[in-house]
Design a protein around this motif. Sequence first.
Motif, short mmCIF file in Angstrom:
data_model
loop_
_atom_site.label_atom_id
_atom_site.label_comp_id
_atom_site.label_asym_id
_atom_site.label_seq_id
_atom_site.Cartn_x
_atom_site.Cartn_y
_atom_site.Cartn_z
N PHE A 1 0.81 -1.22 0.00
CA PHE A 1 0.00 0.00 0.00
C PHE A 1 0.84 1.27 0.00
N SER A 2 2.15 1.14 -0.15
CA SER A 2 3.03 2.30 0.04
C SER A 2 2.70 3.46 -0.90
N ASN A 3 2.35 3.18 -2.14
CA ASN A 3 1.99 4.28 -3.05
C ASN A 3 0.70 4.96 -2.61
N TRP A 4 -0.28 4.17 -2.23
CA TRP A 4 -1.55 4.74 -1.76
C TRP A 4 -1.32 5.60 -0.52
N ILE A 5 -0.52 5.10 0.41
CA ILE A 5 -0.25 5.83 1.65
C ILE A 5 0.49 7.13 1.35
N ARG A 6 1.48 7.07 0.49
CA ARG A 6 2.23 8.27 0.11
C ARG A 6 1.30 9.31 -0.53
N ASP A 7 0.47 8.86 -1.47
CA ASP A 7 -0.43 9.78 -2.16
C ASP A 7 -1.47 10.36 -1.21
N ALA A 8 -2.00 9.53 -0.32
CA ALA A 8 -2.98 10.01 0.65
C ALA A 8 -2.35 11.00 1.61
N ARG A 9 -1.11 10.72 2.04
CA ARG A 9 -0.41 11.64 2.95
C ARG A 9 -0.29 13.02 2.30
N GLU A 10 0.11 13.07 1.05
CA GLU A 10 0.24 14.34 0.34
C GLU A 10 -1.12 15.04 0.21
N HIS A 11 -2.13 14.26 -0.13
CA HIS A 11 -3.48 14.81 -0.27
C HIS A 11 -3.98 15.37 1.05
N TRP A 12 -3.86 14.60 2.11
CA TRP A 12 -4.33 15.05 3.42
C TRP A 12 -3.59 16.31 3.86
N LYS A 13 -2.30 16.34 3.66
CA LYS A 13 -1.50 17.49 4.08
C LYS A 13 -1.95 18.76 3.36
N GLU A 14 -2.24 18.63 2.07
CA GLU A 14 -2.63 19.79 1.28
C GLU A 14 -4.11 20.17 1.47
N HIS A 15 -4.99 19.18 1.48
CA HIS A 15 -6.42 19.45 1.44
C HIS A 15 -7.13 19.29 2.78
N LEU A 16 -6.48 18.67 3.74
CA LEU A 16 -7.06 18.44 5.06
C LEU A 16 -6.04 18.80 6.15
N PRO A 17 -5.54 20.03 6.13
CA PRO A 17 -4.45 20.38 7.04
C PRO A 17 -4.80 20.28 8.53
N LYS A 18 -6.04 20.55 8.88
CA LYS A 18 -6.42 20.45 10.30
C LYS A 18 -6.39 19.00 10.75
N GLU B 1 -12.14 7.86 -2.97
CA GLU B 1 -12.47 9.11 -2.26
C GLU B 1 -13.16 8.87 -0.92
N ARG B 2 -13.43 7.63 -0.60
CA ARG B 2 -14.03 7.32 0.70
C ARG B 2 -13.01 7.34 1.84
N TYR B 3 -11.78 6.96 1.53
CA TYR B 3 -10.77 6.81 2.58
C TYR B 3 -9.47 7.54 2.29
N LEU B 4 -8.98 7.46 1.06
CA LEU B 4 -7.67 8.01 0.74
C LEU B 4 -7.72 9.48 0.34
N PHE B 5 -8.62 9.82 -0.54
CA PHE B 5 -8.68 11.17 -1.10
C PHE B 5 -9.97 11.85 -0.68
N LEU B 6 -10.03 12.14 0.60
CA LEU B 6 -11.22 12.73 1.21
C LEU B 6 -11.45 14.14 0.68
N PRO B 7 -12.72 14.59 0.74
CA PRO B 7 -13.01 15.96 0.30
C PRO B 7 -12.24 17.00 1.11
N GLU B 8 -11.99 18.09 0.49
CA GLU B 8 -11.25 19.19 1.12
C GLU B 8 -12.00 19.71 2.35
N GLU B 9 -11.23 20.08 3.36
CA GLU B 9 -11.82 20.65 4.58
C GLU B 9 -12.49 21.97 4.26
N LYS B 10 -13.54 22.24 5.00
CA LYS B 10 -14.21 23.55 4.89
C LYS B 10 -13.31 24.60 5.54
N PRO B 11 -13.29 25.80 4.98
CA PRO B 11 -12.38 26.84 5.51
C PRO B 11 -12.79 27.40 6.86
N TYR B 12 -13.96 27.09 7.36
CA TYR B 12 -14.41 27.65 8.64
C TYR B 12 -14.36 26.65 9.75
#
Length: 77
Positions: free
Chosen positions: A4-21, A66-77
């Motif tokens: 799963f290393s590629n999935w984990i790497r890609d999800a980590r990048e996605h979460w860091k950028e789109h789900l920073p909280k 998009e259910r687990y790895l590439f979750l929707p972007e966090e709301k800004p509020y």
Amino acid sequence: MAMFSNWIRDAREHWKEHLPKMYSEYERNGVLQQKLEEAAEQTFDEVYDLERSGISPDEAWQMVRERYLFLPEEKPY
């Protein structure tokens, strides 16, 4: 977890950028890697089940990623 290393790497990048909280909270609590691994495992399990039911691998991936790895972007509020 190596498979799963590629999935984990890609999800980590996605979460860091789109789900920073969420990313920061998981990192602060020391559970980021665990959460990433769980997301990859859940994705694999659902993709596998869908493939067994006759859905193509690509279609199953599109349905589940998009259910687990590439979750929707966090709301800004």
